[in-house]
Motif scaffolding. Structure first.
Motif, PDB file in Angstrom:
ATOM      1  N   ARG A 239       1.225  -0.760  -0.068  1.00 38.87           N
ATOM      2  CA  ARG A 239      -0.372  -0.132  -0.078  1.00 38.87           C
ATOM      3  C   ARG A 239       0.849   1.206   0.307  1.00 38.87           C
ATOM      4  O   ARG A 239       0.603   2.291  -0.063  1.00 38.87           O
ATOM      5  CB  ARG A 239      -0.139   0.070   1.304  1.00 38.87           C
ATOM      6  CG  ARG A 239      -1.870  -1.072   0.896  1.00 38.87           C
ATOM      7  CD  ARG A 239      -3.120  -0.804   2.270  1.00 38.87           C
ATOM      8  NE  ARG A 239      -4.166  -1.560   1.918  1.00 38.87           N
ATOM      9  CZ  ARG A 239      -4.988  -0.983   1.915  1.00 38.87           C
ATOM     10  NH1 ARG A 239      -5.016   0.013   0.983  1.00 38.87           N
ATOM     11  NH2 ARG A 239      -6.316  -1.602   1.385  1.00 38.87           N
ATOM     12  N   GLN A 240       2.079   1.380  -0.026  1.00 40.20           N
ATOM     13  CA  GLN A 240       2.622   2.151   0.312  1.00 40.20           C
ATOM     14  C   GLN A 240       2.844   2.762  -1.219  1.00 40.20           C
ATOM     15  O   GLN A 240       3.985   2.489  -2.013  1.00 40.20           O
ATOM     16  CB  GLN A 240       4.096   1.901   0.948  1.00 40.20           C
ATOM     17  CG  GLN A 240       3.744   1.127   2.122  1.00 40.20           C
ATOM     18  CD  GLN A 240       3.611   2.660   3.216  1.00 40.20           C
ATOM     19  OE1 GLN A 240       3.684   3.571   3.725  1.00 40.20           O
ATOM     20  NE2 GLN A 240       2.217   2.212   3.595  1.00 40.20           N
ATOM     21  N   ASP A 241       2.997   4.137  -1.309  1.00 41.36           N
ATOM     22  CA  ASP A 241       2.135   4.305  -3.181  1.00 41.36           C
ATOM     23  C   ASP A 241       3.704   4.873  -3.383  1.00 41.36           C
ATOM     24  O   ASP A 241       4.201   4.638  -4.675  1.00 41.36           O
ATOM     25  CB  ASP A 241       1.827   5.638  -3.108  1.00 41.36           C
ATOM     26  CG  ASP A 241       0.084   5.157  -3.342  1.00 41.36           C
ATOM     27  OD1 ASP A 241      -0.186   3.838  -3.067  1.00 41.36           O
ATOM     28  OD2 ASP A 241      -0.518   5.506  -2.173  1.00 41.36           O
ATOM     29  N   LEU A 243       6.384   3.941  -2.355  1.00 40.58           N
ATOM     30  CA  LEU A 243       7.796   2.573  -2.373  1.00 40.58           C
ATOM     31  C   LEU A 243       7.945   1.566  -3.476  1.00 40.58           C
ATOM     32  O   LEU A 243       6.887   0.815  -3.740  1.00 40.58           O
ATOM     33  CB  LEU A 243       7.811   1.728  -1.334  1.00 40.58           C
ATOM     34  CG  LEU A 243       8.645   1.452   0.277  1.00 40.58           C
ATOM     35  CD1 LEU A 243       9.176   2.778   0.684  1.00 40.58           C
ATOM     36  CD2 LEU A 243       7.942   0.715   0.648  1.00 40.58           C
TER      37      LEU A 243
END
Lengths: 467, 467
Positions: A239-241, A243
């Motif tokens: 979910r870490q856009d 990364l």
């Protein structure tokens, strides 16, 4: 089928008929499945033909059409649903000599179907610092055409979705199997007629695909006390856009310790579940912070490893996707696996709790229709075919999609139904029905119920989202 | 504050005190908001200081500390919440002379804070074919430091999320305001202390950010008969994992025809709602197919436009984000806008139907915490402040987040609450409280309720997803 006349008509196009070589080239990785292993073990072609040019492919196909010889195309034979098994015998059309790069531009590459994926990337990296958006775990063996005809996604699907998603293929050049084979340039939705069609309706000889920027991907392995924690971490990492990750795969204990032999020195103990990741170099510091934040155990990062140590390790993607199962099979030959899709963590956890050690979890985080979902390749400690079917039924009854990797037809496996476009195209491109026979149920059974299936993995047109 | 002594102590660091210039540099785009326009119109500094080096910034800050002079940092002054308005007077710290590129690597760039974003990209494109992951619609004016200190995302957020999302910033170099200013290199979560803090707790003088591959982005405009259709198309386009788009923005009729004067020749009529897009060249054919599939009206694609026509048009991102409102204000000075977030299309459609022509819809598709959501910048046909507040209340009562762009404090605007890290850092980095005074409520009111807010736009640490 008149194989003698066929062979004579080929002129100097290379052929091989040594039984051991023919048998070897008549094999893919169908033996991943105990069912396919039993069903297909006696399958073999009579001849291997290895055209050197696209014109020679045309000659082979025209000749096969004339003499009614079944033709099963083959890249590296790394598929594991029997995609390249010659069910009706005949000839294996080995395409690995078609390995030329046609053109490289800043944002795309066009190459012949037989090029090995890693070799293709080597050239695009050198020319424009670009690489394929994704590749299977068989990157170092598999061919471009084989991936497109028989694969569906892989390493990189966390960022780009599936191979058949709109925009991931730019053009396919296909040769039909007719008296006068046609050479067709397919673009747009037309490409879906032949992508993931196992070569049943035309031979892909060239493909154009977009490139993305290449990175010296850093392999990272993180340990957790439970597979549930590993899965929760994997979802949050996905979910870490900001990364930039190319691979996120949780694998349940004790598989990492038992199966990943060269990575074992980095794993604390048999009880440790892991998440396998590939991170772009600028993402590594943030990923390390993120791992600490989630109380993960940073077991390995290859960017700070001594070169001697790093060289001992296979790339981490060769622990993931179908390589997880492959490594398992070498150590525990009786295991097999499933392909599933869980819509959320609750379904993942249900599966983990319900099946326990009989079905150790292995997930791949992917994007699917714009959403992050859990693609499952859980291991199955196989007992009987009946129990395997029961496990599938229990999954489906609990709202989990299963793409059965124990079937060699398009309909029963990943596609879950006949693609009418593919069937219609086969009528035009293979009127005698001699291309990879037996893989498209609807061809052999015109009364096949098109709507029997329930879901597609990395579906094509459906993701266009039309009302 | 002893301004005379302050000025004398600066030596040859450039200053300006011409009232008109000082007033001009004491302004940002606060006039987007009728409320801020009334509140802030008399705000002005007494002096503009324009240091040429980071050492001169240190001198300015040490001197300001010594004489108690308020310091409000300024890039290009393109913020529109009054971020750069000097509420307590004093000096404007103009940072545009700090515009050097420190280093360019294949996957990252480090530059001084005052460089204009477009100029930064020009250099990284030339050197490594890389560009910033995202930029505001003020790309051709705004500075790197201003974007980081006052912005939150923009063009490219459909792919990379927000500026504060983990991995989108690599390092920030910050100078504190103390007797002996310290030069701090912040990395990891520490960067969130000063990102989007309006320069209230340290002056960002250098930033390191990741690069992604540059593209000659193609501007595309698609027409629809209704804004609802436009929004549905925009969401589906955003879901296409294989379609490399940098911008997707639906704008309701009649705004496109009325406001986008140079694009007007391409718009059929006043009733046409549009979707503005930026596509990488390899994505354009698939996007064109996708538009046809959704029965959109392809009004414009700049890759097939004659050069003379193309040169007449501003880049399409200058119709989007805050530029939509900016264009509107030039033609209808009484309008204003809101910033909202809708979790799904149903909420978007509710807002469209509920407010009708009073609140014409303008959306930006973004990624937020791994999901595609609708960021709203709806236009408001402003009547009274009471009605504006009522519109906000109605939104919130219906589960729609509102980030009030009519407030100049960190807490009341986009952040929705005080960031304790930012407050704690201000105690260390600005003990006299003279950096951009009045923007952090909690500094002035230690009893401020930290938990009053409900949501952050492009939140920082919260997206780490810890349990």
């Amino acid at each position: 089928m008149d194989l003698t006349a066929f062979r004579a008509a080929l002129g100097d196009i290379p052929v091989q008929d040594h039984p051991r070589i023919v048998q070897q080239k008549s094999r893919d990785h169908y033996w991943y499945s105990p069912r396919l292993k039993a069903e297909l073990e006696n399958v073999t072609a009579q001849l291997v033909v290895t055209p050197r040019t696209q014109d020679e492919v045309k000659i082979v196909l025209a000749t096969a059409y004339k003499y009614g010889v079944p033709v099963t195309p083959r890249g590296a034979g790394t598929g594991n649903y029997g995609q390249a098994m010659p069910l009706s015998g005949g000839v294996m059309l080995e395409l690995t000599s078609l390995d030329r790069v046609v053109s490289i531009k800043r944002d795309r590459v066009r190459a012949e179907a037989g090029i090995i994926l890693e070799k293709l990337d080597e050239q695009t990296k050198a020319a424009v610092n670009g690489e394929m958006r994704f590749h299977p775990s068989t990157y170092r063996m598999a061919t471009l055409g084989g991936f497109i005809a028989g694969g569906s996604g892989g390493v990189g699907s966390i960022r780009w979705g599936g191979l058949r998603a709109f925009g991931n293929l730019l053009a396919l050049k296909v040769i039909t199997c007719e008296a006068q084979p046609r050479v067709l340039e397919l673009t747009g939705p037309d490409m879906l007629k032949v992508a993931h069609a196992y070569g049943t309706n035309g031979i892909i000889v060239e493909a154009e695909i977009p490139l993305c920027e290449a990175h010296d991907w850093v392999d990272v392995m993180v340990g957790f006390d439970s597979i549930q924690q590993a899965c929760a971490f994997a979802e949050q990492a996905a979910r870490q856009d900001g990364l930039l990750l190319k691979e996120i795969s949780p694998v349940a204990a004790p598989l990492p310790y038992d199966w990943f032999n060269r990575h074992r020195p980095y794993i604390k103990n048999r009880e440790q579940s892991v998440v396998l990741l590939m991170a772009a170099p600028p993402a590594v510091p943030a990923l390390v912070d993120f791992i600490a934040f989630h109380k993960g155990d940073l077991l390995l990062r290859t960017d700070t490893l001594a070169e001697g140590e790093r060289k001992k390790l296979p790339p981490i993607y060769e622990l993931a996707w179908n390589h997880t199962t492959l490594r398992g099979l070498k150590i525990e030959p009786t295991i097999t696996y499933l392909q599933t899709q869980y819509r959320d963590l609750a379904h993942v956890n249900w599966a983990i709790e319900n099946f326990g050690e009989e079905v150790p979890m292995h997930l791949e985080m992917i994007r699917f229709d714009g959403q992050i979902v859990f693609a499952g390749l859980p291991i199955v400690r196989y007992t009987t075919e009946e129990r395997l079917e029961e496990i599938i039924r229990i999954h489906e009854a609990n709202g989990i999609l299963v793409f059965n990797p124990h079937r060699y037809t398009l309909e029963e496996g990943g596609m879950k139904k006949t693609d009418r476009n593919q069937l219609d195209f086969k009528k035009q491109a293979d009127p005698r029905g001699i291309l990879n026979p037996g893989k498209m149920i609807a061809w052999d059974d015109p009364n096949f119920d098109f709507d029997i299936g329930r879901a597609w993995l990395f579906e094509g047109l459906k993701t266009l989202g039309a009302a």
